[in-house]
Design a protein around this motif. Structure first.
Motif, PDB file in Angstrom:
ATOM      1  N   SER A 135       0.833  -1.199   0.000  1.00 15.83           N
ATOM      2  CA  SER A 135       0.000   0.000   0.000  1.00 15.83           C
ATOM      3  C   SER A 135       0.870   1.251   0.000  1.00 15.83           C
ATOM      4  CB  SER A 135      -0.924   0.016   1.221  1.00 15.83           C
ATOM      5  OG  SER A 135      -0.171   0.248   2.394  1.00 15.83           O
ATOM      6  N   HIS A 136       0.241   2.350  -0.329  1.00 15.51           N
ATOM      7  CA  HIS A 136       0.936   3.639  -0.318  1.00 15.51           C
ATOM      8  C   HIS A 136       1.415   3.962   1.099  1.00 15.51           C
ATOM      9  CE1 HIS A 136       2.082   7.547  -1.735  1.00 15.51           C
ATOM     10  NE2 HIS A 136       1.379   8.121  -0.778  1.00 15.51           N
ATOM     11  N   GLY A 137       0.656   3.528   2.100  1.00 13.34           N
ATOM     12  CA  GLY A 137       1.031   3.767   3.492  1.00 13.34           C
ATOM     13  C   GLY A 137       2.314   3.064   3.895  1.00 13.34           C
ATOM     14  N   GLU A 138       2.706   2.057   3.140  1.00 15.79           N
ATOM     15  CA  GLU A 138       3.952   1.328   3.415  1.00 15.79           C
ATOM     16  C   GLU A 138       5.071   1.782   2.474  1.00 15.79           C
ATOM     17  OE1 GLU A 138       2.827  -2.732   2.983  1.00 15.79           O
ATOM     18  OE2 GLU A 138       1.816  -2.791   4.903  1.00 15.79           O
ATOM     19  N   ASN A 139       4.930   2.994   1.950  1.00 16.41           N
ATOM     20  CA  ASN A 139       5.921   3.628   1.066  1.00 16.41           C
ATOM     21  C   ASN A 139       6.062   2.968  -0.306  1.00 16.41           C
ATOM     22  OD1 ASN A 139       6.571   5.695   2.882  1.00 16.41           O
ATOM     23  ND2 ASN A 139       7.941   4.322   3.988  1.00 16.41           N
ATOM     24  N   ASN A 141       3.692   0.675  -7.953  1.00 11.92           N
ATOM     25  CA  ASN A 141       4.335  -0.520  -7.400  1.00 11.92           C
ATOM     26  C   ASN A 141       3.447  -1.314  -6.452  1.00 11.92           C
ATOM     27  OD1 ASN A 141       6.830  -0.226  -8.738  1.00 11.92           O
ATOM     28  ND2 ASN A 141       7.437   1.333  -7.290  1.00 11.92           N
ATOM     29  N   CYS A 142       2.178  -0.942  -6.309  1.00 13.58           N
ATOM     30  CA  CYS A 142       1.269  -1.640  -5.414  1.00 13.58           C
ATOM     31  C   CYS A 142       0.538  -2.813  -6.075  1.00 13.58           C
ATOM     32  CB  CYS A 142       0.211  -0.684  -4.857  1.00 13.58           C
ATOM     33  SG  CYS A 142       0.835   0.478  -3.654  1.00 13.58           S
ATOM     34  N   ALA A 143       0.536  -2.868  -7.398  1.00 15.25           N
ATOM     35  CA  ALA A 143      -0.269  -3.861  -8.110  1.00 15.25           C
ATOM     36  C   ALA A 143       0.167  -5.286  -7.811  1.00 15.25           C
ATOM     37  CB  ALA A 143      -0.185  -3.612  -9.613  1.00 15.25           C
ATOM     38  N   THR A 144      -0.811  -6.177  -7.738  1.00 14.16           N
ATOM     39  CA  THR A 144      -0.516  -7.594  -7.555  1.00 14.16           C
ATOM     40  C   THR A 144      -0.008  -8.194  -8.862  1.00 14.16           C
ATOM     41  OG1 THR A 144      -2.221  -7.734  -5.859  1.00 14.16           O
ATOM     42  CG2 THR A 144      -1.490  -9.798  -6.821  1.00 14.16           C
ATOM     43  N   PHE A 145      -0.581  -7.765  -9.983  1.00 14.20           N
ATOM     44  CA  PHE A 145      -0.126  -8.145 -11.327  1.00 14.20           C
ATOM     45  C   PHE A 145       0.367  -6.886 -12.017  1.00 14.20           C
ATOM     46  CE2 PHE A 145      -2.542 -11.929 -10.683  1.00 14.20           C
ATOM     47  CZ  PHE A 145      -1.986 -12.865 -11.541  1.00 14.20           C
ATOM     48  N   CYS A 146       1.539  -6.941 -12.638  1.00 15.29           N
ATOM     49  CA  CYS A 146       2.021  -5.775 -13.369  1.00 15.29           C
ATOM     50  C   CYS A 146       2.942  -6.196 -14.504  1.00 15.29           C
ATOM     51  CB  CYS A 146       2.717  -4.783 -12.448  1.00 15.29           C
ATOM     52  SG  CYS A 146       4.190  -5.412 -11.664  1.00 15.29           S
TER      53      CYS A 146
END
Length: 71
Positions: free
Chosen positions: A56-60, A65-70
């Motif tokens: 998450s954004h809260g974890e920097n 870069n948060c996506a599970t698939f990218c």
């Protein structure tokens, strides 16, 4: 992710590679490079095969870069 890496080494460029994902919850992040064409993933159903992550954004992590698939 292991199956994706395996697909990149075992197939010809335009050959279709089907990955069957068994029933279960998979807590991991999958990255498919844009050069890898014709990768197909098939699971046991929407409520049976779940691939999830908890970045998450809260974890920097940035939104990108948060996506599970990218790619």
């Amino acid at each position: 992710m292991e199956a994706i890496l395996n697909a990149s080494t075992k197939r010809r460029h335009m050959e279709r590679f089907v990955i069957y994902i068994k029933n279960g919850v998979y807590n991991e992040y999958v990255q498919v490079s844009s050069e890898m064409k014709n990768i197909v993933m098939i699971g046991d159903g929407i409520n049976n095969t779940i691939i999830t992550g908890n970045r998450s954004h809260g974890e920097n992590f940035t939104t990108f870069n948060c996506a599970t698939f990218c790619t």
